[in-house]
Design an enzyme around this catalytic site. Structure first.
Site, short mmCIF file in Angstrom:
data_model
loop_
_atom_site.label_atom_id
_atom_site.label_comp_id
_atom_site.label_asym_id
_atom_site.label_seq_id
_atom_site.Cartn_x
_atom_site.Cartn_y
_atom_site.Cartn_z
NE ARG A 131 17.99 -47.79 -15.24
CZ ARG A 131 18.43 -46.47 -15.81
NH1 ARG A 131 19.29 -45.77 -15.28
NH2 ARG A 131 17.69 -46.01 -16.92
CB SER A 191 20.29 -46.37 -18.94
OG SER A 191 20.45 -45.35 -19.85
CG HIS A 192 23.74 -43.87 -17.70
ND1 HIS A 192 22.32 -43.87 -17.81
CD2 HIS A 192 24.27 -43.36 -16.35
CE1 HIS A 192 22.16 -43.31 -16.46
NE2 HIS A 192 23.15 -42.96 -15.73
CG ASP A 196 22.71 -44.54 -23.16
OD1 ASP A 196 22.17 -44.77 -24.15
OD2 ASP A 196 21.87 -44.47 -22.04
CG ASP A 208 19.27 -47.44 -22.65
OD1 ASP A 208 20.33 -46.71 -22.52
OD2 ASP A 208 17.94 -47.33 -22.32
CG ASP A 227 18.04 -43.91 -23.54
OD1 ASP A 227 19.31 -44.05 -23.28
OD2 ASP A 227 17.30 -44.27 -22.83
NE ARG A 228 21.55 -41.27 -19.96
CZ ARG A 228 21.83 -40.71 -18.68
NH1 ARG A 228 23.13 -40.30 -18.46
NH2 ARG A 228 20.93 -41.09 -17.62
CD GLU A 248 15.34 -36.36 -18.94
OE1 GLU A 248 14.71 -36.18 -18.06
OE2 GLU A 248 15.14 -37.44 -19.67
CE LYS A 282 17.71 -40.70 -21.99
NZ LYS A 282 16.73 -41.07 -20.70
NE ARG A 331 21.12 -37.25 -11.70
CZ ARG A 331 22.12 -38.37 -11.77
NH1 ARG A 331 23.45 -38.04 -11.77
NH2 ARG A 331 21.76 -39.72 -11.90
C1 VG1 Z 1 18.85 -39.76 -15.06
C2 VG1 Z 1 18.86 -38.50 -15.60
C3 VG1 Z 1 17.40 -38.36 -16.25
C4 VG1 Z 1 17.16 -39.60 -17.20
C5 VG1 Z 1 17.24 -40.90 -16.48
C6 VG1 Z 1 17.28 -41.98 -17.46
O1 VG1 Z 1 18.06 -39.90 -13.93
O2 VG1 Z 1 19.08 -37.51 -14.75
O3 VG1 Z 1 17.08 -37.16 -16.89
O4 VG1 Z 1 15.91 -39.56 -17.85
O5 VG1 Z 1 18.59 -40.94 -15.92
O6 VG1 Z 1 18.23 -42.21 -18.44
P1 VG1 Z 1 18.30 -39.49 -12.39
O7 VG1 Z 1 16.76 -39.69 -11.61
O8 VG1 Z 1 19.30 -40.53 -11.94
O9 VG1 Z 1 18.76 -38.08 -12.30
V1 VG1 Z 1 18.62 -43.35 -19.13
O10 VG1 Z 1 19.66 -42.96 -20.55
O11 VG1 Z 1 19.27 -44.09 -17.71
O12 VG1 Z 1 17.37 -44.54 -19.21
CO CO Z 2 20.11 -44.88 -21.67
#
Ligand code: VG1
Ligand code: CO
Length: 545
Positions: free
Chosen positions: A20, A116-117, A280, A282, A284-285, A367, A380, A500
């Site tokens: 990313r 993703s988000h 979200d 893509d 998956d959330r 998660e 997910k 976090r």
């Molecule tokens: C975050 C979340 C993690 C999740 C990841 C991808 O990662 O904490 O639980 O699997 O995003 O989700 P990080 O390393 O920023 O804490 V998604 O929906 O972005 O594919």
């Molecule tokens: Co996502």
């Protein structure tokens, strides 16, 4: 075929979920090409049949640059001799749909174009993730190889060809490669139909049940409209923000109480529907809410695990096991214990669940970051979580709040929060984190947040299936009363650093205590341990979920 000489970029290391970066980084000449060639070079050796007999799946969440990157990938797939590429119509496929297509069509893997988000647009974020044969994100061994390859790359392969029309389903030839534009919804919907009783869900809507689904102008719009409105008979207009937009309407497609404010307002209004959900960028959330009631992802996972066997035909035989990422609340552990099955604790990121599911050790996993799923795919799955909740509501005929309260009465409640500190300077955040890591061994026995430290460590995980070891997966401080303080640095950001801080306290109190009162001592202890003021000059997080 053309061989284009290139030189490595040194920043193509996949993070928690693929590569990313800022969109403009991806738009640099050769950037996408280098990464995609590195993927092909790394996985070619895994293909016993040879690339010419393999299928690749390509699709994304519709954000800015999705289409351009898809065309680049198709030309490269042809030049690299891949037999067949399945691409979602208009380049759209949700992440769980990519997983479903890979599995149902026996593909060797897929490229998911998404951040993703994260927000989308030329000045926002883009991403590419490689998924393997089981439909799940490439495990660390493979992402490591991709990164190594990207550091040594000297050339990539492509062909000269105009952009293809990807708006009509059907097959076309690109060099020796067959490009098949597929209906983005078909495989995914079929997987859902195998798991859920669509008749029961349709009856729920028929009985006057109302819901609102916020697709956040991202990829789940078409999926939710098709499944909820067309197949299950939910009222037209149930799906809001259902058109995938390149910039997600200028919003963060992040389904939490802050970014899904429009949905939350609907669910808190006087004429609120019975149930609200959002997904979200893509797909998956998921966010699950009732009238004036937010279900935390940890509770949602536990509730789904609790009710799956009784309420969802796909799990009628019961669960083989459960799994959650380390920072996720322990609510699901208690359900697993009650069901008499194992519950695994993995590092953050979906790629760690794949082996457990492939080995038949776990059925449902999740998660804290609004991700829930099961072994029906290897990602997910936001819409799946919504269908799980609809099934639970249909069978129990209770409200969202009643279902969760019943759960708390039976199992007790994990009061839980995640505090994110975004936009930190990378060096300061890293030093702060390292300073706490250095202190961990001195914390044993210390009184903290109303209890005493039982154990403090830097989480490391040994995969029970292939024995691979992943170290440095987050700092955790476990207290004697079962409370936890966890912290880690994000691996999905595209700028600076995000810290976090996760806090959890378990109480068997029926669940009605004030969450801030319960958690404040732990939050304060966490902030002091990190010495936030000193390192980043502030103690208040950017967002609490
Ligand atoms: C975050 C979340 C993690 C999740 C990841 C991808 O990662 O904490 O639980 O699997 O995003 O989700 P990080 O390393 O920023 O804490 V998604 O929906 O972005 O594919
Ligand atoms: Co996502």
């Amino acid at each position: 075929m053309i061989t284009v000489p290139t030189t490595p970029f040194n920043d193509q290391k996949p993070g928690t979920s693929g590569l990313r970066k800022k969109t403009r980084v991806f738009m640099q000449p050769h950037y996408v090409e280098n990464f995609v060639q590195s993927v092909f070079d790394s996985v070619r050796e895994d293909s016993e049949k040879g690339f010419e007999n393999e299928t690749l799946v390509v699709g994304g969440d519709g954000r800015y640059y999705n289409r351009a990157a898809t065309q680049t990938i198709l030309r490269m797939a042809a030049a690299n001799g891949i037999g067949r590429v399945l691409v979602g119509r208009d380049c759209l496929l949700s992440t769980p749909a990519v997983s479903a297509v890979i599995r149902r069509r026996g593909a060797m893997g897929g490229l998911v174009l998404s951040a993703s988000h994260n927000p989308g647009g030329i000045d926002a974020d883009f991403g590419i993730k490689y998924n393997v044969r089981n439909g799940g994100p490439a495990p660390e061994g493979i992402t490591g190889r991709i990164y190594e390859s990207s550091l040594k790359i000297t050339r990539y392969l492509t062909i000269e060809h105009d952009d293809l029309d990807l708006s009509i389903e059907g097959s076309q030839q690109l060099g020796n490669t067959e490009i098949v534009v597929i209906d983005s919804l078909v495989d995914y919907t079929a997987v859902c139909e195998e798991l859920f009783d669509f008749k029961v869900l349709a009856e729920l809507f028929k009985s006057g049940f109302r819901m609102q689904f916020d697709a956040m102008s991202a990829v789940t719009g078409p999926y939710a409209r098709h499944i909820l409105e067309e197949r299950l008979g939910a009222a037209p207009g149930t799906v809001i923000n259902g058109e995938p937009l390149e910039d997600f309407g200028g919003h963060h497609p992040d389904p939490n109480l802050v970014h899904a404010a429009e949905l939350v307002a609907h669910l808190n209004a006087t004429d609120a529907p019975d149930f609200g959900a959002a997904c979200d960028g893509d797909g998956d959330r998921n966010l699950i809410i009732g009238r004036n009631f937010f279900v935390t992802p940890g509770d949602s996972l536990a509730v789904i695990a609790e009710h799956a066997q009784k309420c969802i035909p796909g799990y009628a035989k019961g669960l083989a096991g459960a799994a959650r990422s380390m920072p996720t609340s322990t609510a699901v552990d208690r359900v697993a214990k009650e069901l008499g099955v194992a519950c695994f604790e993995t590092p953050t990121g979906w790629k760690f669940f794949g082996n457990l599911m492939d080995a038949g050790l776990c059925t449902i996993c999740g998660e804290e970051s609004f991700g829930t799923g099961s072994n029906h795919v290897r990602e997910k799955d936001g819409v799946w979580a919504v269908l799980c909740w609809l099934s639970i509501l249909a069978v129990t005929r209770k409200s969202v709040s009643e279902v969760v309260h019943d759960h708390w009465k039976r199992f007790g409640r994990s009061y839980y929060q995640r505090h994110d500190y975004e936009h930190l300077e990378l060096a300061a955040a890293t030093q702060m984190f390292e300073a706490l890591r250095g202190k961990l061994s001195t914390l044993n026995g210390m009184s903290l947040g109303g209890s005493e430290v039982d154990k403090a460590d830097d989480f490391s995980y040994t995969d029970p299936v292939d024995s691979s070891v992943s170290v440095h997966q987050g700092l955790r401080i476990l207290l004697q009363d079962g409370s936890r303080i966890v912290c880690r640095l994000s691996g999905t950001g595209t700028e600076g650093a995000t810290l976090r801080l996760y806090v959890e306290r378990y109480l068997n109190d029926g669940g009605d205590s004030d969450i801030d009162e319960v958690l404040t001592p732990l939050v304060t202890a966490g902030r002091e341990l990190l010495d936030l003021k000193r390192w980043i000059g502030r103690e208040e997080p950017t967002i609490v979920t």
